[in-house]
Scaffold this active site. Structure first.
Site, PDB file in Angstrom:
ATOM      1  CG  HIS A  67      -0.498   0.249   2.499  1.00 34.36           C
ATOM      2  ND1 HIS A  67       0.140  -0.705   3.238  1.00 34.36           N
ATOM      3  CD2 HIS A  67      -0.512   1.358   3.275  1.00 34.36           C
ATOM      4  CE1 HIS A  67       0.497  -0.195   4.399  1.00 34.36           C
ATOM      5  NE2 HIS A  67       0.120   1.057   4.459  1.00 34.36           N
ATOM      6  CG  HIS A  81       5.423  -1.074   3.649  1.00 31.88           C
ATOM      7  ND1 HIS A  81       4.528  -1.533   2.732  1.00 31.88           N
ATOM      8  CD2 HIS A  81       4.883  -1.381   4.859  1.00 31.88           C
ATOM      9  CE1 HIS A  81       3.489  -2.085   3.348  1.00 31.88           C
ATOM     10  NE2 HIS A  81       3.686  -2.006   4.642  1.00 31.88           N
TER      11      HIS A  81
HETATM   12  C1  BG6 Z   1       1.609  -2.486   7.504  1.00 35.72           C
HETATM   13  C2  BG6 Z   1       2.417  -3.146   8.580  1.00 35.72           C
HETATM   14  O1  BG6 Z   1       1.812  -3.114   6.272  1.00 35.72           O
HETATM   15  O2  BG6 Z   1       1.974  -1.113   7.400  1.00 35.72           O
HETATM   16  C3  BG6 Z   1       2.202  -2.441   9.895  1.00 35.72           C
HETATM   17  O3  BG6 Z   1       2.040  -4.516   8.708  1.00 35.72           O
HETATM   18  C4  BG6 Z   1       2.503  -0.962   9.750  1.00 35.72           C
HETATM   19  O4  BG6 Z   1       3.015  -3.016  10.920  1.00 35.72           O
HETATM   20  C5  BG6 Z   1       1.722  -0.382   8.575  1.00 35.72           C
HETATM   21  O5  BG6 Z   1       2.139  -0.308  10.950  1.00 35.72           O
HETATM   22  C6  BG6 Z   1       2.119   1.067   8.303  1.00 35.72           C
HETATM   23  O6  BG6 Z   1       1.300   1.594   7.301  1.00 35.72           O
HETATM   24  P1  BG6 Z   1       0.549   2.996   7.466  1.00 35.72           P
HETATM   25  O7  BG6 Z   1       0.016   3.304   6.127  1.00 35.72           O
HETATM   26  O8  BG6 Z   1      -0.490   2.755   8.512  1.00 35.72           O
HETATM   27  O9  BG6 Z   1       1.575   3.942   7.955  1.00 35.72           O
END
Ligand code: BG6
Length: 493
Positions: A178, A240
């Site tokens: 994402h 990410h």
């Molecule tokens: C997720 C992780 O993919 O991304 C989480 O599993 C993390 O541990 C999160 O907190 C962070 O994404 P965002 O968009 O909430 O900052």
């Protein structure tokens, strides 16, 4: 823009945390923004032990959207969204209720439509769920969104890719990260490739280091079951942060179409030097072992900092500093490119020395809504030549119509419906990342404790990237008038 064709969207893991926090609110936001197809149905699915009635699923979705959505569940848009929802439980040995729910959804749309399966399920359930889609006729006319982690190492990633590709041709596989759907990450492509001011400097001749920093204040949030077997490296870094690194480091693609864009990103992953244990600091916050569901002798890292290198003509010799962890002092998502210094001989050296870490940088904050700043040295007014850092900045907040913006999941689910794979990751790219991670995974350094609310295990984290600092300017310093960030300033600011 083109509207997607009519779709039946099947949400596996519909009763889980991701569906509640992101997917159901995101789908409803797409409906409210008029971006879902004219004809759509959403079928929630989960194993029989978590089965729900259609009405219970509608209530569940309502509560999720009310708690986590930007668009609130009221009015005619909610009513028609709610009517599109149904539930069909499925276990690999008994997919009957799901098959019936998908058929009913398609009938209500007037016949077979496109299908989109979103696998928001634990990795242990991937293979059997994909097998079930292949064994029934569900995989026909269908695309599949697969959630991270895409394996836990090279061998398991290869096995998972084989399992997926046995049922779904790669052109129908959407591995979702994402962060790649974030507006301000997508904007890196515009910043780099639409501006003569930046791209000519975006290489080893002009940049001395790159930092990608994603500290989080959140702790486990009741996810011990997932997190214990995953840890910060697999949860955040190989996914990410390295995907963002791919966007920062890639060469210009011949177009933004899925093929050329992903070719260039995957070349970056292929050029990653093997990640050696000595280039990594693993940390665990004090108190982690007392969390419910965590082993008393757990060695899972809740923090990882790394120095990695992209060994190609553009970046050879430039360290990339990556950092992410739970329970840290601030929640931030920041990329910093440190520019090489021009000779500063003509300036009083002590002043230049004091200030040199504060100027000469491009900083991209990709936390929503995000900002971009160029930090440079300027002359302080007065009779003497005194250098002081100054900032040129752009903030998304208030600059455009923010309501047009989509969150990461929203953008990517829409792209998947449209069949656009540009911002999804390919099997080959993922395998290159796991291949580079092998030395670390085979021989991880011990976890070092850190205090909750700190910046991870010191002095190891600072020493890892010396003589460079970890640089994390406060938003209020860059964009006067914003509220800034909570917590203390980043180390090395
Ligand atoms: C997720 C992780 O993919 O991304 C989480 O599993 C993390 O541990 C999160 O907190 C962070 O994404 P965002 O968009 O909430 O900052």
């Amino acid at each position: 823009m083109t509207a997607p064709d009519d779709h039946v969207i099947v949400l596996f893991g519909a009763t889980g945390d991701l569906a509640k926090r992101k997917l159901l609110p995101g789908l409803f936001h797409l409906a409210a923004a008029g971006l879902l197809p004219d004809g759509y149905r959403i079928v929630g699915s989960a194993p029989h032990r978590s089965a729900m009635s259609d009405d219970a699923f509608r209530t569940h979705a309502h509560d999720a959207v009310a708690a986590f959505g930007r668009s609130k569940p009221t009015g005619p848009v909610w009513k028609s969204f709610e009517e599109s929802l149904s539930f069909g439980a499925a276990d690999p040995e008994d997919p009957g209720p799901l098959l019936a729910a998908v058929r009913a959804a398609e009938d209500s749309l007037g016949g077979p439509s496109r299908r989109l399966f979103h696998l928001a399920i634990p990795p242990s359930a991937f293979a059997s769920t994909i097998g079930m889609l292949g064994d029934t006729d569900l995989a026909e006319n269908a695309k599949v969104i697969v959630e991270k982690p895409f394996g836990t190492d090279l061998a398991s990633a290869r096995a998972l890719n084989e399992t997926i590709n046995a049922v779904f041709d790669e052109s129908r596989v959407f591995r979702i990260d994402h962060f790649l759907g974030k507006e301000s990450v997508d904007n890196i492509l515009a910043l780099r490739f639409a501006n003569g001011m930046f791209e000519p400097n975006w290489n080893r001749d002009h940049i001395s280091y790159v930092q990608i920093d994603v500290p989080e204040t959140l702790g486990l949030e009741g996810r011990a079951h997932f997190y214990e077997g995953t840890g910060a490296f697999r949860d955040m870094i190989v996914t990410h942060l390295i995907q963002v690194l791919g966007i920062v480091a890639m060469d210009p693609p011949v177009s933004l179409a899925a093929g050329p864009l992903r070719d260039e990103k995957d070349k970056v992953f292929e050029a990653l030097r093997p990640i050696e244990p000595g280039d990594v600091v693993r940390g665990q916050y004090e108190g982690y072992r007392d969390e419910p569901g965590v082993a008393p002798d757990s060695t899972t890292e809740t923090f990882a900092a790394l120095r990695v290198e992209v060994d190609n003509w553009r970046w050879a010799g430039v360290p990339f500093h990556l950092r992410s962890g739970k329970n840290l002092a601030q929640r931030r998502q920041v990329i910093t490119l440190g520019l090489r210094e021009p000779p500063l001989r003509m300036f009083p050296t002590d002043l230049a020395g004091q200030e040199r870490n504060r100027g000469n940088k491009i900083v991209i904050d990709f936390g929503d809504p995000g900002w971009i700043a160029a930090r440079f040295l300027t002359k302080e007014p007065g009779p003497a030549m005194r250098l002081e850092p100054a900032t040129m900045a752009f903030g998304y907040a208030g600059s455009f119509c923010e309501e047009n913006g989509l969150e990461g999941y929203e953008r990517l689910i829409l792209d998947a419906m449209l069949g656009d794979q540009s911002l999804f990751t390919r099997a080959g790219g993922i395998e290159h990342i796991w291949a580079a991670s092998t030395p670390l995974l085979e021989n991880p350094p011990p976890v070092q404790p850190y205090a909750p609310g700190s910046w991870g295990p010191e002095p190891a984290v600072g020493e890892l990237i010396a003589p460079y600092p970890w640089y994390l300017p406060d938003a209020a310093e860059i964009l006067p008038g914003t509220s800034g960030t909570s917590g203390t300033p980043g180390t090395g600011t």
